[in-house]
Design an enzyme around this catalytic site. Sequence first.
Site, short mmCIF file in Angstrom:
data_model
loop_
_atom_site.label_atom_id
_atom_site.label_comp_id
_atom_site.label_asym_id
_atom_site.label_seq_id
_atom_site.Cartn_x
_atom_site.Cartn_y
_atom_site.Cartn_z
N ASP A 114 -8.14 -0.31 -0.49
CA ASP A 114 -8.76 1.22 -0.35
C ASP A 114 -7.95 1.93 -1.44
O ASP A 114 -7.13 1.87 -2.11
CB ASP A 114 -8.63 1.88 0.83
CG ASP A 114 -7.28 1.84 1.62
OD1 ASP A 114 -6.32 1.39 1.01
OD2 ASP A 114 -7.37 1.84 2.86
N ASN A 148 -4.44 5.71 14.91
CA ASN A 148 -5.79 5.53 15.66
C ASN A 148 -6.51 4.26 15.69
O ASN A 148 -7.64 4.02 16.03
CB ASN A 148 -6.78 6.64 15.30
CG ASN A 148 -7.15 6.72 13.63
OD1 ASN A 148 -6.85 5.62 13.05
ND2 ASN A 148 -8.22 7.41 13.05
N HIS A 200 -7.15 2.56 12.98
CA HIS A 200 -8.02 2.36 11.94
C HIS A 200 -7.17 1.02 10.94
O HIS A 200 -5.88 1.19 10.96
CB HIS A 200 -8.05 3.62 10.86
CG HIS A 200 -6.79 3.93 9.90
ND1 HIS A 200 -6.46 5.37 10.17
CD2 HIS A 200 -6.16 3.70 9.27
CE1 HIS A 200 -5.47 5.57 9.32
NE2 HIS A 200 -5.28 4.59 8.91
N GLU A 233 -12.21 4.16 9.88
CA GLU A 233 -11.68 5.30 10.64
C GLU A 233 -12.47 4.92 12.34
O GLU A 233 -13.60 4.52 12.22
CB GLU A 233 -12.19 6.70 10.60
CG GLU A 233 -11.36 7.06 9.22
CD GLU A 233 -10.11 7.44 9.58
OE1 GLU A 233 -9.25 6.91 10.57
OE2 GLU A 233 -9.25 8.18 8.88
C1 F6R Z 1 -3.59 1.53 3.38
C2 F6R Z 1 -4.45 1.60 4.48
C3 F6R Z 1 -4.24 2.00 5.75
C4 F6R Z 1 -2.71 1.99 6.32
C5 F6R Z 1 -2.51 2.81 7.56
C6 F6R Z 1 -1.01 2.61 7.96
O1 F6R Z 1 -4.00 0.73 2.12
O2 F6R Z 1 -5.52 0.69 4.31
O3 F6R Z 1 -4.78 1.57 6.67
O4 F6R Z 1 -2.45 0.51 6.32
O5 F6R Z 1 -2.67 3.94 7.29
O6 F6R Z 1 -0.16 3.25 7.04
P1 F6R Z 1 1.49 3.35 7.23
O7 F6R Z 1 1.86 2.05 6.76
O8 F6R Z 1 1.80 4.49 6.11
O9 F6R Z 1 1.64 3.69 8.72
#
Ligand code: F6R
Length: 245
Positions: free
Chosen positions: A67, A135, A137, A142
């Site tokens: 992403d 959450n 995701h 989301e």
């Molecule tokens: C990042 C992504 C997100 C993260 C998620 C957890 O490319 O796709 O889904 O993996 O938000 O983020 P952290 O590792 O910062 O807790």
Amino acid sequence: MNVIVTESYEESCAAAAQMIADLVREKPACKLGLATGGTPVPIYRKLIEMNRAGTVDFARVRTVNLDEYCGIPADHPQSYRYFMDTNLFDHINIDKANTFVAAGMGDYQANAAQLERMVYEGGPADLQLLGIGNNGHIAFNEAGDTLHAKAHIEHLTDSTISANARFFEKKEDVPTMAITMGMGDILAARKVVLVATGPAKAEAIRGLVTGDTITPHNPSTLLKLHPDATVIIDRALAEAAGYGA
Ligand code: F6R
């Protein structure tokens, strides 16, 4: 689904780095799906160490990232392109022309369409590395009533914006939209490896590793449909999530 419980987050990251390194040794021209965020940073550090020690060679590896934020340019310190360059690509012998992070500026729909093409160009990823949001995701898919199969533009939830505010000066600076792979794109990878740590992830991980319910309200649960998915969590998170209880 294969769940690995380690003694520490550091051990989880070492295990994930080892899986990636093993794949690259076995298939030097492999395709990796990569993630950003806080979780994979130590994984990338270990891969850099291995590359410097000469035990893993990225010369022929191709990568596609999950992403990118909308509205910030590639050279912005919070862009995911900048993150990948500074946390991994600048420190290993990869050809940056073989690394793809969606563009966050310009025509967002066209950028999402380009990401969708890159997910499948030359075949799907041999291994997709994932983190997980509080959450549930994965990538920026989301939690909600519906999920998307393909790459698309996502409006970030308040939970995600708050969680990511730690990387910005203030919460208002966090972009509210992102370009992301869809759930089908993630499930298309030959192997999926998700790493998580910390009590904030307990509920999301509970939904993923206990029971067999699949729900768009916890997008990670769709990984239960994948034939080769590995979840790596430390003991503290496993206990908080009620895994093995
Ligand atoms: C990042 C992504 C997100 C993260 C998620 C957890 O490319 O796709 O889904 O993996 O938000 O983020 P952290 O590792 O910062 O807790």
